[in-house]
Scaffold this motif. Structure first.
Motif, short mmCIF file in Angstrom:
data_model
loop_
_atom_site.label_atom_id
_atom_site.label_comp_id
_atom_site.label_asym_id
_atom_site.label_seq_id
_atom_site.Cartn_x
_atom_site.Cartn_y
_atom_site.Cartn_z
N TYR A 1 44.52 35.99 37.12
CA TYR A 1 43.49 36.94 37.55
C TYR A 1 43.22 37.98 36.47
N ARG B 1 40.96 43.46 43.41
CA ARG B 1 40.41 42.12 43.67
C ARG B 1 40.08 42.00 45.15
N CYS B 2 38.81 41.80 45.46
CA CYS B 2 38.39 41.68 46.85
C CYS B 2 38.84 40.33 47.40
N THR C 1 33.54 43.04 51.87
CA THR C 1 32.82 43.53 50.69
C THR C 1 33.28 44.93 50.40
N GLU D 1 36.07 38.42 43.76
CA GLU D 1 35.56 39.23 42.64
C GLU D 1 36.47 40.44 42.41
N GLN D 2 36.56 40.86 41.15
CA GLN D 2 37.51 41.92 40.82
C GLN D 2 36.99 42.80 39.69
N LEU E 1 31.74 44.10 45.19
CA LEU E 1 32.68 42.99 45.04
C LEU E 1 32.80 42.23 46.36
N GLU F 1 36.96 30.90 37.66
CA GLU F 1 38.40 30.76 37.86
C GLU F 1 38.78 29.32 38.23
N THR G 1 36.53 32.57 42.00
CA THR G 1 35.18 32.45 41.47
C THR G 1 35.03 31.06 40.83
#
Lengths: 139, 139
Positions: free
Chosen positions: B37, A75-76, A80, A97-98, A93, B13, B10
């Motif tokens: 997550y 998971r970022c 980036t 984002e993951q 990502l 989420e 996100t």
């Protein structure tokens, strides 16, 4: 970079950050900085820090002792990360984002221009059993 | 509170934050806000948000289908959380502090005056099998 991401470490964790150059001696290009929060028989959680453009080289997590290999979600958090996973197009990502990588699947990743902080949620880490594509690499 | 902790979600989420009042109808006192997550067969990771003084009531994660119950590590990110674990004195976790709870062990926790953001790293979550001490609770 961890502090800029709002991540607080204990003094022991700060003193124990793992710096991995994979035995290649060119850390700025190929390497990874790792904080291991927990690594039990069943669960592992880490923060990964990548410098701008730094690469974690291609590898996979094979089955060990009759158990499936390590499954991991990246998971970022900041920056980036460009993630390359066997059988997938390149993933880029950004924060929040993951992507989940199933066991024994080849993957490598590279930070973008600002570097990256990436949380890793996984089954147990057994770094010594990782299989790297580059035969020069010693984990 | 998540944004203040530097945690980026996100849009999906954000829209999917779980608000659990455990069927008791007094969310401000007994409740939990949860972002899941990932929750695969082997690994789960969440962020838990607790309002000031909010309590997650006592429960345990029993064995299910021949597997040991859920094992979970709570890592405090911001604020303070008071953690009560069967067989241990009260633990007070501040930012960067964590504790691992083994399967089938009774535990409950309460946020301090500023509330808390707590990361949870665990084996698979099966909330429907959790056993709460208060018989009025429906998860």
């Amino acid at each position: 970079m961890l502090a800029d991401a709002g991540i607080v470490l204990t003094p022991q964790e700060r003193a124990g950050i793992e710096v991995a150059d994979f035995g290649l001696g060119s850390l700025d290009e190929i390497g990874l900085q790792v904080v291991v929060y927990v690594n039990t028989e069943r669960v592992c959680a880490k923060e990964l820090v990548l410098f701008p453009g730094q690469v974690c080289p291609e590898h996979r997590h094979p089955p060990v002792a009759g158990e499936p290999g390590k499954e991991e979600t990246f998971r970022c958090r900041t920056g980036t990360v460009h993630l390359h996973v066997e059988g997938h197009d390149e993933l880029v990502l950004g924060p929040g984002e993951q992507f989940t990588i199933m066991p024994d699947t080849l993957h490598w990743f590279q930070a973008g221009d600002e570097g990256a902080v990436v949380s890793e949620f996984s089954t147990r880490s057994r770094d010594e059993t990782d299989v790297f594509t580059d035969p020069r690499i010693v984990r």
